[in-house]
Scaffold this motif. Structure first.
Motif, PDB file in Angstrom:
ATOM      1  N   ASP A   1     -38.352  -0.867  50.745  1.00  0.00           N
ATOM      2  CA  ASP A   1     -37.670   0.438  50.648  1.00  0.00           C
ATOM      3  C   ASP A   1     -38.623   1.596  50.916  1.00  0.00           C
ATOM      4  OD1 ASP A   1     -35.561  -1.077  49.675  1.00  0.00           O
ATOM      5  OD2 ASP A   1     -35.788  -0.449  47.588  1.00  0.00           O
ATOM      6  N   GLN A   2     -38.142   2.574  51.665  1.00  0.00           N
ATOM      7  CA  GLN A   2     -38.909   3.808  51.865  1.00  0.00           C
ATOM      8  C   GLN A   2     -37.953   4.947  52.203  1.00  0.00           C
ATOM      9  OE1 GLN A   2     -42.516   5.896  51.671  1.00  0.00           O
ATOM     10  NE2 GLN A   2     -41.857   3.937  50.896  1.00  0.00           N
ATOM     11  N   ALA A   3     -38.158   6.089  51.547  1.00  0.00           N
ATOM     12  CA  ALA A   3     -37.324   7.269  51.796  1.00  0.00           C
ATOM     13  C   ALA A   3     -37.844   8.027  53.014  1.00  0.00           C
ATOM     14  CB  ALA A   3     -37.351   8.189  50.579  1.00  0.00           C
ATOM     15  N   GLY A   4     -36.929   8.781  53.644  1.00  0.00           N
ATOM     16  CA  GLY A   4     -37.334   9.614  54.774  1.00  0.00           C
ATOM     17  C   GLY A   4     -36.255  10.622  55.096  1.00  0.00           C
TER      18      GLY A   4
ATOM     19  N   ILE B   1     -36.700   9.478  60.565  1.00  0.00           N
ATOM     20  CA  ILE B   1     -38.027   8.836  60.486  1.00  0.00           C
ATOM     21  C   ILE B   1     -38.181   8.074  59.178  1.00  0.00           C
ATOM     22  CG2 ILE B   1     -39.103  11.006  59.657  1.00  0.00           C
ATOM     23  CD1 ILE B   1     -41.726  10.026  61.026  1.00  0.00           C
ATOM     24  N   LYS B   2     -38.656   6.831  59.309  1.00  0.00           N
ATOM     25  CA  LYS B   2     -39.085   6.057  58.143  1.00  0.00           C
ATOM     26  C   LYS B   2     -40.604   6.150  58.089  1.00  0.00           C
ATOM     27  CE  LYS B   2     -40.757   1.890  57.747  1.00  0.00           C
ATOM     28  NZ  LYS B   2     -41.702   1.902  56.613  1.00  0.00           N
ATOM     29  N   PRO B   3     -41.157   6.808  57.069  1.00  0.00           N
ATOM     30  CA  PRO B   3     -42.623   6.922  57.018  1.00  0.00           C
ATOM     31  C   PRO B   3     -43.291   5.598  56.618  1.00  0.00           C
ATOM     32  CG  PRO B   3     -41.611   8.038  55.133  1.00  0.00           C
ATOM     33  CD  PRO B   3     -40.489   7.510  55.979  1.00  0.00           C
ATOM     34  N   THR B   4     -44.612   5.577  56.666  1.00  0.00           N
ATOM     35  CA  THR B   4     -45.384   4.416  56.220  1.00  0.00           C
ATOM     36  C   THR B   4     -45.000   4.067  54.777  1.00  0.00           C
ATOM     37  OG1 THR B   4     -47.201   5.305  57.545  1.00  0.00           O
ATOM     38  CG2 THR B   4     -47.745   3.502  56.038  1.00  0.00           C
ATOM     39  N   TYR B   5     -44.926   2.769  54.474  1.00  0.00           N
ATOM     40  CA  TYR B   5     -44.623   2.342  53.109  1.00  0.00           C
ATOM     41  C   TYR B   5     -45.674   2.922  52.150  1.00  0.00           C
ATOM     42  CZ  TYR B   5     -43.677  -0.606  49.073  1.00  0.00           C
ATOM     43  OH  TYR B   5     -43.359  -1.041  47.794  1.00  0.00           O
ATOM     44  N   GLY B   6     -45.212   3.650  51.133  1.00  0.00           N
ATOM     45  CA  GLY B   6     -46.125   4.265  50.174  1.00  0.00           C
ATOM     46  C   GLY B   6     -46.333   5.748  50.408  1.00  0.00           C
ATOM     47  N   ARG B   7     -45.826   6.259  51.538  1.00  0.00           N
ATOM     48  CA  ARG B   7     -46.000   7.693  51.855  1.00  0.00           C
ATOM     49  C   ARG B   7     -45.085   8.558  50.972  1.00  0.00           C
ATOM     50  NH1 ARG B   7     -49.793  10.973  53.978  1.00  0.00           N
ATOM     51  NH2 ARG B   7     -49.934  10.285  56.137  1.00  0.00           N
ATOM     52  N   CYS B   8     -43.852   8.088  50.731  1.00  0.00           N
ATOM     53  CA  CYS B   8     -42.918   8.787  49.832  1.00  0.00           C
ATOM     54  C   CYS B   8     -42.733   7.957  48.563  1.00  0.00           C
ATOM     55  CB  CYS B   8     -41.547   8.962  50.485  1.00  0.00           C
ATOM     56  SG  CYS B   8     -41.499  10.202  51.789  1.00  0.00           S
ATOM     57  N   SER B   9     -42.681   8.625  47.445  1.00  0.00           N
ATOM     58  CA  SER B   9     -42.498   7.914  46.174  1.00  0.00           C
ATOM     59  C   SER B   9     -41.126   7.238  46.115  1.00  0.00           C
ATOM     60  CB  SER B   9     -42.623   8.901  45.013  1.00  0.00           C
ATOM     61  OG  SER B   9     -42.223   8.283  43.809  1.00  0.00           O
ATOM     62  N   ARG B  10     -41.087   6.038  45.526  1.00  0.00           N
ATOM     63  CA  ARG B  10     -39.816   5.331  45.330  1.00  0.00           C
ATOM     64  C   ARG B  10     -39.263   5.586  43.926  1.00  0.00           C
ATOM     65  NH1 ARG B  10     -40.030   0.314  44.874  1.00  0.00           N
ATOM     66  NH2 ARG B  10     -42.269   0.093  44.637  1.00  0.00           N
ATOM     67  N   TRP B  11     -39.985   6.341  43.087  1.00  0.00           N
ATOM     68  CA  TRP B  11     -39.557   6.526  41.700  1.00  0.00           C
ATOM     69  C   TRP B  11     -38.242   7.303  41.651  1.00  0.00           C
ATOM     70  CZ3 TRP B  11     -38.384  10.006  37.872  1.00  0.00           C
ATOM     71  CH2 TRP B  11     -38.393   9.491  36.562  1.00  0.00           C
TER      72      TRP B  11
ATOM     73  N   THR C   1     -31.464  13.449  53.022  1.00  0.00           N
ATOM     74  CA  THR C   1     -32.396  12.355  52.714  1.00  0.00           C
ATOM     75  C   THR C   1     -31.725  11.031  53.057  1.00  0.00           C
ATOM     76  OG1 THR C   1     -31.617  12.077  50.423  1.00  0.00           O
ATOM     77  CG2 THR C   1     -33.433  13.630  50.785  1.00  0.00           C
ATOM     78  N   GLY C   2     -32.538  10.077  53.469  1.00  0.00           N
ATOM     79  CA  GLY C   2     -32.073   8.710  53.699  1.00  0.00           C
ATOM     80  C   GLY C   2     -33.088   7.751  53.116  1.00  0.00           C
ATOM     81  N   THR C   3     -32.734   6.477  53.081  1.00  0.00           N
ATOM     82  CA  THR C   3     -33.712   5.440  52.738  1.00  0.00           C
ATOM     83  C   THR C   3     -33.603   4.347  53.777  1.00  0.00           C
ATOM     84  OG1 THR C   3     -32.198   4.208  51.308  1.00  0.00           O
ATOM     85  CG2 THR C   3     -33.594   5.885  50.244  1.00  0.00           C
ATOM     86  N   ASP C   4     -34.712   3.637  53.985  1.00  0.00           N
ATOM     87  CA  ASP C   4     -34.802   2.650  55.057  1.00  0.00           C
ATOM     88  C   ASP C   4     -35.466   1.395  54.511  1.00  0.00           C
ATOM     89  OD1 ASP C   4     -35.736   1.263  57.461  1.00  0.00           O
ATOM     90  OD2 ASP C   4     -35.275   3.111  58.553  1.00  0.00           O
ATOM     91  N   THR C   5     -34.678   0.307  54.431  1.00  0.00           N
ATOM     92  CA  THR C   5     -35.197  -0.983  53.955  1.00  0.00           C
ATOM     93  C   THR C   5     -35.345  -1.956  55.119  1.00  0.00           C
ATOM     94  OG1 THR C   5     -34.120  -0.592  51.826  1.00  0.00           O
ATOM     95  CG2 THR C   5     -34.813  -2.845  52.273  1.00  0.00           C
TER      96      THR C   5
ATOM     97  N   LEU D   1     -40.262  16.060  56.126  1.00  0.00           N
ATOM     98  CA  LEU D   1     -41.115  14.956  55.674  1.00  0.00           C
ATOM     99  C   LEU D   1     -42.298  15.488  54.866  1.00  0.00           C
ATOM    100  CD1 LEU D   1     -41.680  11.899  55.710  1.00  0.00           C
ATOM    101  CD2 LEU D   1     -43.008  12.249  57.794  1.00  0.00           C
ATOM    102  N   GLY D   2     -42.857  16.620  55.309  1.00  0.00           N
ATOM    103  CA  GLY D   2     -43.982  17.223  54.590  1.00  0.00           C
ATOM    104  C   GLY D   2     -43.631  17.556  53.151  1.00  0.00           C
TER     105      GLY D   2
END
Length: 495
Positions: free
Chosen positions: A215-218, A195-205, A175-179, A231-232
């Motif tokens: 911030d977005q995880a991918g 891949i950095k998905p669309t903001y809101g596609r992966c939970s940030r919680w 896993t990575g995160t992309d800011t 990603l799925g």
């Protein structure tokens, strides 16, 4: 013969489901590789007991016939993700010995899918950096070398440990995160896919916050198909995160048709920067030809506000960081400084934060506090927000004109040596994000695909930017580019 730890997710999944290999065997192969790769400093908290237990459970689940694609796959988790009972300190001394009593949504979803956590991965402190040189654990090291040169290279940042571990086959994926490029830049520096998905596609919680609106995880994987599979498993609506989108998660792997005939690929003229190395320019031109040969229509486009993206990002991100990092005060959790007789709460805050935060984090907190202060809020923060809206509109206008994806370089150079930029002007380091920050400011999906080697034998990546929520389409474009580029190089093992 391919070693088990060198398998892709897709190959391992197929072997697991046919009974040709067990998750326990895959896991042991990765654990052995991790033990032998101390020189890379990629894994900073190893969890072999947890890994073996989960591998056993995954094998039982596979036998029962109820196994999703990620079941039994050994992965690494970036230290920014909270993992229950396991140190989760965002590579910062201020969170030393912090063991959360909860699991981040993304790591929980991977666990629910049967993935096997091998341990926690190195990163830049609080995800602030482009070279993995701000970590309290010390530098992560790129498994690649320049020709016959022994100089240690950066794996990129902030997800440097994740990139290094995947490139060196210590895990099948991470896993990575992309800011501002923290998945895509390290992926490009190490010859992997990110891949950095669309903001809101992966939970940030449950992911330690840097800049909440960026911030977005991918996933960081060995190829595009693996990125689609992982990603799925990471995506999905989460009521615990107010920015998580309640949108169905499609089958990303099924989207990999390899057919992009008639699709329009935009080439933004503003990304032709002064002083761009010839090799990056040539790779970009080659990538453009590959897409044209695959039947896509190449269109010159304009994203006029691109030149303001970096300054806007370095106002917005530190502003949000200074707000998010205010919670690390020595009171509730993490490090608390030793106080002298007569010290009050102010001294406790000052000493704790001075001891706990590294120099880059301190720098960004101070910048952020400055741009949010009463006298400068309108001059800096509000102006940056307006620029951000204009950058987002540039992309909206281009997509409204029928562009399906945008092709750009991923980084302005190949990996540089550890320490080579450390004493330079910090702005020189920030320029590493020049091709990636626009994607975060606009909340779009972006992917880095390895596409060639420079003259010193180091990997170079190309970036594709997609329409919001259309990661499947973006992954398919990346799949076409990956197959055309035919990148199969691996770093020579020295560690």
């Amino acid at each position: 013969m391919t070693q088990l730890n060198e398998l892709t997710i897709a190959a391992a999944r197929d072997m697991l489901q046919k009974g040709e290999v067990t998750s326990a065997e895959l896991t042991e192969a990765c654990l052995e590789a991790i033990e032998a790769a101390g020189a890379l400093n990629a894994f900073v908290h190893k969890t072999p007991e947890i890994a073996r237990k989960r591998a056993q459970a995954a094998d039982a689940r596979i036998k029962s016939g109820d196994a999703p694609a990620m079941c039994g796959i050994p992965v690494g988790i970036k230290d920014l993700f909270c993992t229950k009972g396991v140190p989760s300190q965002a590579a910062s001394n201020i969170l030393r010995n912090f063991r959360p009593e909860y699991e981040s949504t993304v790591s929980q979803q991977l666990m629910d899918a049967g993935a096997v956590m091998l341990g926690k991965l190195n990163m830049d402190e609080f995800a602030m950096g482009s070279s993995n040189e701000t970590s309290c654990y010390g530098n992560a090291v790129n498994p690649w070398r320049r020709g016959n040169d022994d100089a240690q290279l950066t794996p990129g940042g902030s997800s440097g440990g994740s990139a290094s571990a995947v490139a060196a086959d210590l895990c099948l994926a991470a896993t990575g995160t992309d800011t501002g490029g923290s998945i895509r830049q390290p992926a490009a520096f190490t010859g992997i896919t990110g891949i950095k998905p669309t903001y809101g596609r992966c939970s940030r919680w449950g992911i330690v916050a840097f800049a909440s609106s960026l911030d977005q995880a991918g996933p960081m994987t060995k190829d595009v198909r693996d990125a689609a599979i992982m990603l799925g498993a990471m995506c999905g609506h989460d009521p615990k995160d107010s920015t998580s989108a309640d949108i169905p998660v499609p089958d990303f792997e099924a989207a990999l048709t390899g057919d992009i005939r008639g699709k329009k690929i935009g080439i933004p003229r503003e990304y032709r920067m002064d002083g761009m190395p010839d090799e990056i320019e040539a790779l970009w031109a080659k990538g453009t030809e590959m897409m044209r040969d695959a039947g896509a229509e190449i269109v010159d486009i304009s994203l006029p506000h691109t030149k303001y993206a970096l300054p806007a990002y370095y106002v917005v991100a530190p502003a949000e960081a200074s707000s998010n990092l205010a919670r690390y005060d020595g009171v509730r959790y993490g490090h608390r400084a030793k106080l002298a007789q007569g010290d009050g709460i102010t001294e406790m805050y000052e000493k704790t934060r001075a001891e706990g935060f590294g120099h880059e984090v301190q720098r960004r907190v101070m910048i952020g506090t400055y741009v949010l202060s009463a006298g400068f809020y309108d001059a800096y923060y509000n102006r940056a927000r307006k620029v951000r809206a204009l950058i987002k509109k540039d992309f909206e206008d281009v997509f409204a004109d029928g562009i399906d994806a945008i092709l750009t370089p991923a980084t302005p150079s190949a990996a540089f040596g550890l320490g080579e930029m450390a004493d330079a002007d910090p702005i020189a380091m920030y320029l590493n994000d020049v091709f990636t920050v626009t994607v975060n400011l606009a909340g779009l999906p972006g992917i880095s695909v390895p596409a060639g080697l420079d003259r010193q034998g180091l990997p170079l990546g190309l970036q594709l930017i997609g329409r919001p929520w259309e990661e499947g389409d973006l992954l398919n474009h990346a799949y076409v580019l990956e197959r055309a580029a035919g990148f199969v190089s691996k770093p020579a093992k020295w560690w």
